[in-house]
Write a protein that holds these residues in place. Structure first.
Motif, PDB file in Angstrom:
ATOM      1  N   SER A   1      -3.286  21.090   0.597  1.00 43.73           N
ATOM      2  CA  SER A   1      -2.435  20.084  -0.030  1.00 43.73           C
ATOM      3  C   SER A   1      -1.154  20.712  -0.538  1.00 43.73           C
ATOM      4  CB  SER A   1      -3.173  19.357  -1.153  1.00 43.73           C
ATOM      5  OG  SER A   1      -3.401  20.242  -2.225  1.00 43.73           O
ATOM      6  N   LYS A   2      -1.189  22.016  -0.880  1.00 44.16           N
ATOM      7  CA  LYS A   2       0.030  22.682  -1.319  1.00 44.16           C
ATOM      8  C   LYS A   2       1.078  22.609  -0.225  1.00 44.16           C
ATOM      9  CE  LYS A   2      -1.958  26.224  -4.172  1.00 44.16           C
ATOM     10  NZ  LYS A   2      -2.221  27.595  -4.468  1.00 44.16           N
ATOM     11  N   ASN A   3       0.652  22.954   1.008  1.00 41.57           N
ATOM     12  CA  ASN A   3       1.625  23.009   2.091  1.00 41.57           C
ATOM     13  C   ASN A   3       1.986  21.636   2.609  1.00 41.57           C
ATOM     14  OD1 ASN A   3       1.828  25.812   2.170  1.00 41.57           O
ATOM     15  ND2 ASN A   3      -0.091  25.953   3.292  1.00 41.57           N
ATOM     16  N   LEU A   4       1.073  20.674   2.418  1.00 42.73           N
ATOM     17  CA  LEU A   4       1.348  19.346   2.957  1.00 42.73           C
ATOM     18  C   LEU A   4       2.174  18.490   2.022  1.00 42.73           C
ATOM     19  CD1 LEU A   4      -1.916  18.146   4.680  1.00 42.73           C
ATOM     20  CD2 LEU A   4       0.243  18.718   5.719  1.00 42.73           C
ATOM     21  N   PHE A   5       2.343  18.954   0.772  1.00 43.05           N
ATOM     22  CA  PHE A   5       2.973  18.066  -0.216  1.00 43.05           C
ATOM     23  C   PHE A   5       4.377  17.648   0.206  1.00 43.05           C
ATOM     24  CE2 PHE A   5       3.557  16.026  -4.124  1.00 43.05           C
ATOM     25  CZ  PHE A   5       4.858  16.274  -4.520  1.00 43.05           C
ATOM     26  N   LYS A   6       5.209  18.663   0.524  1.00 43.12           N
ATOM     27  CA  LYS A   6       6.620  18.348   0.831  1.00 43.12           C
ATOM     28  C   LYS A   6       6.767  17.397   2.021  1.00 43.12           C
ATOM     29  CE  LYS A   6      10.248  21.579   0.484  1.00 43.12           C
ATOM     30  NZ  LYS A   6      10.595  22.999   0.394  1.00 43.12           N
ATOM     31  N   PRO A   7       6.135  17.721   3.182  1.00 44.44           N
ATOM     32  CA  PRO A   7       6.329  16.787   4.293  1.00 44.44           C
ATOM     33  C   PRO A   7       5.778  15.397   4.009  1.00 44.44           C
ATOM     34  CG  PRO A   7       4.749  18.480   4.878  1.00 44.44           C
ATOM     35  CD  PRO A   7       5.358  18.895   3.613  1.00 44.44           C
ATOM     36  N   ILE A   8       4.658  15.331   3.247  1.00 42.12           N
ATOM     37  CA  ILE A   8       4.099  14.000   2.988  1.00 42.12           C
ATOM     38  C   ILE A   8       5.020  13.205   2.080  1.00 42.12           C
ATOM     39  CG2 ILE A   8       2.256  12.814   1.779  1.00 42.12           C
ATOM     40  CD1 ILE A   8       0.284  14.411   3.083  1.00 42.12           C
ATOM     41  N   VAL A   9       5.594  13.837   1.066  1.00 38.76           N
ATOM     42  CA  VAL A   9       6.487  13.090   0.173  1.00 38.76           C
ATOM     43  C   VAL A   9       7.708  12.583   0.934  1.00 38.76           C
ATOM     44  CG1 VAL A   9       8.158  13.450  -1.648  1.00 38.76           C
ATOM     45  CG2 VAL A   9       5.818  14.012  -2.047  1.00 38.76           C
ATOM     46  N   SER A  10       8.394  13.487   1.654  1.00 40.84           N
ATOM     47  CA  SER A  10       9.575  13.032   2.398  1.00 40.84           C
ATOM     48  C   SER A  10       9.185  12.011   3.454  1.00 40.84           C
ATOM     49  CB  SER A  10      10.292  14.186   3.094  1.00 40.84           C
ATOM     50  OG  SER A  10      10.021  15.383   2.489  1.00 40.84           O
ATOM     51  N   GLY A  11       8.055  12.290   4.144  1.00 44.38           N
ATOM     52  CA  GLY A  11       7.616  11.371   5.187  1.00 44.38           C
ATOM     53  C   GLY A  11       7.318   9.995   4.633  1.00 44.38           C
ATOM     54  N   LEU A  12       6.657   9.948   3.457  1.00 48.49           N
ATOM     55  CA  LEU A  12       6.318   8.657   2.865  1.00 48.49           C
ATOM     56  C   LEU A  12       7.556   7.899   2.441  1.00 48.49           C
ATOM     57  CD1 LEU A  12       3.111   9.217   0.742  1.00 48.49           C
ATOM     58  CD2 LEU A  12       3.414   7.736   2.703  1.00 48.49           C
ATOM     59  N   PHE A  13       8.549   8.619   1.892  1.00 54.36           N
ATOM     60  CA  PHE A  13       9.794   7.945   1.518  1.00 54.36           C
ATOM     61  C   PHE A  13      10.410   7.257   2.730  1.00 54.36           C
ATOM     62  CE2 PHE A  13      10.974   8.068  -2.749  1.00 54.36           C
ATOM     63  CZ  PHE A  13      10.628   9.270  -3.347  1.00 54.36           C
ATOM     64  N   ILE A  14      10.546   8.036   3.826  1.00 54.82           N
ATOM     65  CA  ILE A  14      11.172   7.470   5.020  1.00 54.82           C
ATOM     66  C   ILE A  14      10.315   6.335   5.591  1.00 54.82           C
ATOM     67  CG2 ILE A  14      12.043   7.997   7.306  1.00 54.82           C
ATOM     68  CD1 ILE A  14      13.649   9.461   5.463  1.00 54.82           C
ATOM     69  N   ALA A  15       8.975   6.544   5.630  1.00 54.96           N
ATOM     70  CA  ALA A  15       8.096   5.508   6.179  1.00 54.96           C
ATOM     71  C   ALA A  15       8.207   4.225   5.357  1.00 54.96           C
ATOM     72  CB  ALA A  15       6.649   6.006   6.188  1.00 54.96           C
ATOM     73  N   PHE A  16       8.288   4.384   4.024  1.00 57.70           N
ATOM     74  CA  PHE A  16       8.407   3.214   3.154  1.00 57.70           C
ATOM     75  C   PHE A  16       9.705   2.472   3.434  1.00 57.70           C
ATOM     76  CE2 PHE A  16       7.371   0.433  -0.039  1.00 57.70           C
ATOM     77  CZ  PHE A  16       8.200   0.453  -1.144  1.00 57.70           C
ATOM     78  N   ILE A  17      10.824   3.217   3.566  1.00 58.32           N
ATOM     79  CA  ILE A  17      12.104   2.567   3.836  1.00 58.32           C
ATOM     80  C   ILE A  17      12.062   1.841   5.174  1.00 58.32           C
ATOM     81  CG2 ILE A  17      14.539   2.987   4.317  1.00 58.32           C
ATOM     82  CD1 ILE A  17      14.596   5.089   2.297  1.00 58.32           C
TER      83      ILE A  17
ATOM     84  N   PHE B   1       0.825  -1.199   0.000  1.00 60.02           N
ATOM     85  CA  PHE B   1       0.000   0.000   0.000  1.00 60.02           C
ATOM     86  C   PHE B   1       0.865   1.258   0.000  1.00 60.02           C
ATOM     87  CE2 PHE B   1      -3.201   2.955   1.006  1.00 60.02           C
ATOM     88  CZ  PHE B   1      -2.810   3.690   2.114  1.00 60.02           C
ATOM     89  N   LEU B   2       1.927   1.241   0.842  1.00 60.98           N
ATOM     90  CA  LEU B   2       2.824   2.392   0.886  1.00 60.98           C
ATOM     91  C   LEU B   2       3.499   2.618  -0.458  1.00 60.98           C
ATOM     92  CD1 LEU B   2       4.657   2.329   4.314  1.00 60.98           C
ATOM     93  CD2 LEU B   2       3.045   3.998   3.465  1.00 60.98           C
ATOM     94  N   ALA B   3       3.888   1.510  -1.128  1.00 62.31           N
ATOM     95  CA  ALA B   3       4.547   1.651  -2.421  1.00 62.31           C
ATOM     96  C   ALA B   3       3.635   2.385  -3.399  1.00 62.31           C
ATOM     97  CB  ALA B   3       4.932   0.276  -2.974  1.00 62.31           C
ATOM     98  N   ILE B   4       2.353   1.942  -3.448  1.00 61.98           N
ATOM     99  CA  ILE B   4       1.428   2.541  -4.400  1.00 61.98           C
ATOM    100  C   ILE B   4       1.135   3.996  -4.024  1.00 61.98           C
ATOM    101  CG2 ILE B   4      -0.894   2.407  -5.335  1.00 61.98           C
ATOM    102  CD1 ILE B   4      -0.680  -0.488  -5.400  1.00 61.98           C
ATOM    103  N   LEU B   5       0.943   4.259  -2.704  1.00 64.52           N
ATOM    104  CA  LEU B   5       0.653   5.624  -2.263  1.00 64.52           C
ATOM    105  C   LEU B   5       1.807   6.563  -2.602  1.00 64.52           C
ATOM    106  CD1 LEU B   5      -1.365   7.349  -0.722  1.00 64.52           C
ATOM    107  CD2 LEU B   5      -0.133   6.838   1.369  1.00 64.52           C
ATOM    108  N   LEU B   6       3.032   6.105  -2.315  1.00 64.79           N
ATOM    109  CA  LEU B   6       4.212   6.931  -2.570  1.00 64.79           C
ATOM    110  C   LEU B   6       4.328   7.281  -4.046  1.00 64.79           C
ATOM    111  CD1 LEU B   6       6.849   8.123  -1.512  1.00 64.79           C
ATOM    112  CD2 LEU B   6       7.904   5.930  -1.848  1.00 64.79           C
ATOM    113  N   THR B   7       4.171   6.246  -4.913  1.00 63.77           N
ATOM    114  CA  THR B   7       4.277   6.501  -6.343  1.00 63.77           C
ATOM    115  C   THR B   7       3.184   7.457  -6.796  1.00 63.77           C
ATOM    116  OG1 THR B   7       4.878   4.182  -6.454  1.00 63.77           O
ATOM    117  CG2 THR B   7       4.659   5.358  -8.526  1.00 63.77           C
TER     118      THR B   7
END
Lengths: 318, 359
Positions: free
Chosen positions: B200-216, B178-184
């Motif tokens: 969503s404009k302001n949340l984009f950056k933290p969500i992208v970085s957060g998802l990368f780290i959460a996925f790893i 699920f994380l893989a699909i969400l991140l992509t």
């Protein structure tokens, strides 16, 4: 100039009404990698994976047979690698970056050589003489190499030697004395490198090397002073205090001379930590913790304000 | 660097690619660029972070000294208070020092809430559920890079904790997929998310970085499965591998467009070859996940994610070979063959990859 980075793009989109298609075009044209980048990426990707896995396979093969190898073969193998890398790195009059990196490789192979020696003859783990031999035998190469990362590796090994010597042989030395020695060593190194770098303009002692040595000196000073404070002010503490005060004063002078806030910043931070330790030594009750909390916030805010002002002032001057 | 000129250039560029002329709040943009330029010194940022961290440590010491840990009620009360204070602080003060302190208070607040709930001897499941609830509320209340990043990691950690508590091996694989699909999806739809809504404009950056780290992090838990669950279930791995391969193939199709590869046969054969090459990673799907991160990081030009992907790929490959129960000789042969395979792929494609430049 039409190039902008992702942060700029985000700032723009936040404060304007650009539509989705335009943002997509902007992303594709300026931020996402183009065809050339993809080609380069795929090339590097495949060759790195290929070489990496092949070398790993060879290393695993040696690891499988390691116990059955005769000790002459083990040492001979690594000596052979050292000779090959050193020859390649000193070949020719003009040094390429690859040759300098090979010298770094040779440096680490010397370490591996002594480690294997220690493993065969069971000299014990982390023996200080292993690091001492490593330092001594690579000194000539490092002094001739003129390559900053190699100097950094060399100093790390040297400091490790001092540290382990204090741990294994001179166990009667108090902890703060070890930090005092390391502090003095770093300061002398810094002064020598700084003088050498300012005399010869055609050198490769980069700024980051000097700054790293200064950081190491500051860290040793901080640790040593904190330990000395909690040892209830013996005679050593006052010597340490005097030396640290002198060096920090010189550090401020250097920072003003070079118009660089780095040295000031690390000295200020070190002073805040030392003063905190001093306060804790006076009393470790709950009131003191609250006072320390307020002190840290106040001092860091003041220091950062001063540093930002200085940076503005100096960048406008230059 | 002349900000006004830069802004005018960029406005000119956007006017040329946008259908209608755009309205821009130039003053605020200039102000924001000034701020970014001012505090750009990495040294000052590091000092602020360390200072904020030390100050919070001193405050936690103060709390311990006055014995707050003796009463669950005070722990819970002050925990909630700190979380609220952190949110208030980050909305009011915009300097780095207060941001760091706010994040530290936020984390201390969560720790205290967890402590308090633990002392009340409730079922263990209450703690992660409370954490998830509080983090989600944070997302609604504040949009700040650091705080939302930390909140996302807390949600991820709580979900992983729940998975381990109930020994749900299947759920771990589904969650990773699920994380893989969400991140992509988030990475690909950057332009949509940036223009959709102000939140969503302001949340984009933290969500992208957060998802990368959460996925790893989730991948590394999948990699350590054998240590934690004491069992490796290959059929479940097939699920996470499938979920990772779908976005991978989708990205490949996009890469084909970028590289101008148009022949259907070539496209299909590359896709099939990739899938076949990655099928053996079903014993260790973390490797495929790391490859997805590398591809995604490079595709969306997130350099930090790319580097993290490379490092985690090296770690996962090392972990995989460490866990394999074959002799060193067998492993060395496997590694050697893989290496030769990649070298041959390189030599097969190097002409194709660089010949286009000459043309």
């Amino acid at each position: 100039m039409k190039t902008f980075n992702r942060d700029d793009l985000h700032t723009f989109v936040k404060h304007s009404n650009i539509n989705e298609q335009a943002v997509k075009t902007a992303l594709e044209q300026h931020i996402y990698p183009q065809k050339k980048d993809w080609q380069k990426f795929l090339q590097i990707f495949f060759i790195t994976l290929g070489i990496g896995f092949t070398v790993a396979g060879i290393i695993f093969f040696f690891a499988y047979n390691w116990n059955h190898l005769h000790k002459f073969v083990k040492i001979g193998l690594i000596l052979g690698l050292v000779i090959v890398t050193t020859l390649f790195s000193i070949y020719g009059t003009k040094k390429t970056v690859l040759q300098q990196l090979l010298m770094v490789g040779a440096f680490f192979l010397v370490g591996v050589l002594f480690a294997v020696f220690g493993q065969i003859y069971q000299t014990g783990a982390n023996a200080y003489d292993f690091f001492l031999a490593w330092t001594v035998f690579t000194t000539l190469w490092v002094f001739n190499s003129n390559f900053s990362p190699l100097w950094l590796c060399y100093f790390s090994v040297m400091h490790t030697t001092v540290f382990l010597y204090a741990q294994q042989v001179a166990t009667n030395w108090p902890n703060e004395f070890v930090y005092l020695i390391l502090f003095v060593l770093s300061v002398i190194t810094f002064v020598l490198m700084y003088v050498y770098a300012s005399k010869n303009t055609n050198n490769s002692i980069h700024n980051w090397l000097l700054q790293t040595i200064a950081l190491a000196a500051t860290v040793y000073a901080t640790f040593g002073m904190v330990i000395a404070i909690f040892q209830k002010y013996e005679f050593l503490f006052f010597i340490f205090l005097f030396l640290v005060a002198m060096v920090y004063y010189l550090g401020f002078w250097l920072s003003n001379k070079l118009k660089n806030i780095y040295y000031q910043a690390i000295i200020f931070f070190s002073l805040i930590v030392i003063i905190t330790a001093f306060l804790l030594e006076i009393s470790d009750g709950e009131g003191m913790f609250l006072f320390i909390f307020l002190f840290i916030i106040f001092s860091i805010t003041m220091v950062i304000r001063r540093l930002v002002e200085l940076q503005k002032q100096w960048s406008h001057e230059s | 660097m002349n900000h006004k000129e830069h802004i005018q250039n960029v406005i000119g560029y956007f006017n040329s690619i946008n259908a209608s002329p755009i309205e821009v709040d130039e003053e605020r943009i200039e102000q924001q660029l000034e701020n970014a330029y001012q505090s750009q010194s990495l040294l000052i940022k590091i000092m602020s972070v360390l200072g904020g961290f030390l100050a919070s440590l001193a405050f936690v010491g103060f709390l311990f000294m006055i014995g707050i840990y003796r009463s669950e009620f005070s722990l819970l009360f002050f925990g909630f208070l700190f979380i609220v204070a952190a949110i208030w602080m980050i909305k009011t003060y915009k300097t780095i020092l207060f941001e760091t302190m706010s994040v530290s208070f936020y984390m201390i607040g969560f720790l205290m809430v967890g402590f308090g709930l633990g002392e009340m001897k409730l079922a263990e499941v209450y703690i992660p559920n409370t954490y998830i609830l509080l983090s989600l509320i944070t997302f609604c209340l504040v949009q700040n890079y650091l705080l939302n990043f930390v909140a996302l990691q807390i949600i991820n950690g709580s979900i992983l904790f729940l998975i381990f508590n109930y020994h749900a091996v299947l759920l771990l694989n589904v969650y990773v997929g699920f994380l893989a699909i969400l991140l992509t999806a988030v990475c690909i739809k950057e332009s949509f998310l940036l223009t959709y809504h102000s939140i969503s404009k302001n949340l984009f950056k933290p969500i992208v970085s957060g998802l990368f780290i959460a996925f790893i992090i989730s991948l590394s838990y999948l990699a350590k499965e054998i240590a934690v669950f004491k069992v490796t279930i290959i059929h479940y791995h097939a699920i996470s591998l499938a979920f990772i391969l779908f976005p991978l193939i989708y990205l490949l199709l996009d890469v084909f467009k970028k590289m101008e590869i148009n022949k259907q046969v070539v496209k299909v054969s590359i896709c099939v070859a990739t899938v076949l090459l990655l099928i053996p990673t079903v014993i260790f799907p973390a490797i495929a996940g790391a490859l997805l991160i590398i591809l995604l990081g490079f595709w969306s030009s997130h350099n930090a994610a790319f580097v993290l992907g490379v490092l985690s790929c090296m770690y996962f490959v090392a972990q995989c070979y460490y866990d394999l129960e074959y002799t060193l000789l067998t492993k060395s042969i496997m590694l050697f063959i893989t290496g030769i395979l990649f070298c041959s792929i390189y030599f097969l494609t190097v002409k194709k990859l660089s010949s286009n430049e000459a043309v």
